[in-house]
Design a protein around this motif. Structure first.
Motif, PDB file in Angstrom:
ATOM      1  N   LEU A 132       0.829  -1.212   0.000  1.00  0.00           N
ATOM      2  CA  LEU A 132       0.000   0.000   0.000  1.00  0.00           C
ATOM      3  C   LEU A 132       0.861   1.257   0.000  1.00  0.00           C
ATOM      4  N   ALA A 133       2.053   1.166   0.572  1.00  0.00           N
ATOM      5  CA  ALA A 133       2.935   2.332   0.655  1.00  0.00           C
ATOM      6  C   ALA A 133       3.624   2.641  -0.674  1.00  0.00           C
ATOM      7  N   GLU A 134       3.757   1.641  -1.552  1.00  0.00           N
ATOM      8  CA  GLU A 134       4.537   1.800  -2.790  1.00  0.00           C
ATOM      9  C   GLU A 134       4.235   3.071  -3.585  1.00  0.00           C
ATOM     10  N   PRO A 135       2.973   3.391  -3.886  1.00  0.00           N
ATOM     11  CA  PRO A 135       2.747   4.561  -4.738  1.00  0.00           C
ATOM     12  C   PRO A 135       2.878   5.904  -4.018  1.00  0.00           C
ATOM     13  N   PHE A 136       3.094   5.887  -2.717  1.00  0.00           N
ATOM     14  CA  PHE A 136       3.124   7.123  -1.937  1.00  0.00           C
ATOM     15  C   PHE A 136       4.521   7.406  -1.403  1.00  0.00           C
ATOM     16  N   ASP A 137       4.808   8.667  -1.216  1.00  0.00           N
ATOM     17  CA  ASP A 137       6.060   9.081  -0.597  1.00  0.00           C
ATOM     18  C   ASP A 137       5.790   9.290   0.888  1.00  0.00           C
ATOM     19  N   MET A 138       5.614   8.158   1.601  1.00  0.00           N
ATOM     20  CA  MET A 138       5.343   8.243   3.037  1.00  0.00           C
ATOM     21  C   MET A 138       5.904   7.009   3.726  1.00  0.00           C
TER      22      MET A 138
END
Length: 130
Positions: free
Chosen positions: A34-40
């Motif tokens: 779930l984190a892959e597409p976000f810069d977080m």
């Protein structure tokens, strides 16, 4: 205490959470996925997941360290039903707009183009002495 519908709408208010739900609609996913597409950070993703869990939109499995998240769409159905109750207002508004556009078409007046400046004058049939 906040009701379930309020928790659903509060969870849906954030675009990151909506994107996570869209990903989960394709199948279960880990925090890392779930984190892959976000810069977080994973911690930030986990916080979003807790909000989604609190709204009942996501459930988490428990298989040792692997805790996949899964979409639970039931709260979305309740939100959709609530919104659907207002569909008649949209339909009435669209029906009135359709009638207005048809009347303009019958009079030979093109619909107003907001980028063209002022609205076209609608002929007054009572004062039309042609």
């Amino acid at each position: 205490m906040t009701d379930a519908l309020s928790r659903t709408f509060a969870a849906l208010a954030d675009p990151t959470r909506r994107a996570m739900l869209a990903r989960l609609a394709e199948g279960e996913a880990t925090v890392g996925e779930l984190a892959e597409p976000f810069d977080m950070t994973f911690a930030a993703v986990s916080k979003h997941l807790r909000v989604l869990e609190g709204a009942g939109l996501v459930t988490r499995g428990r298989n040792a360290q692997y805790r996949p998240a899964r979409l639970d769409a039931r709260p979305l159905a309740a939100a959709s039903d609530w919104i659907g109750d207002y569909a008649r207002f949209w339909e009435d508004s669209l029906g009135a707009l359709d009638q207005y556009l048809n009347a303009l078409q019958q009079l030979g007046i093109p619909p107003h183009d907001p980028s063209a400046g002022d609205a076209p004058a609608v002929p007054d049939k009572e004062n039309d002495h042609d």
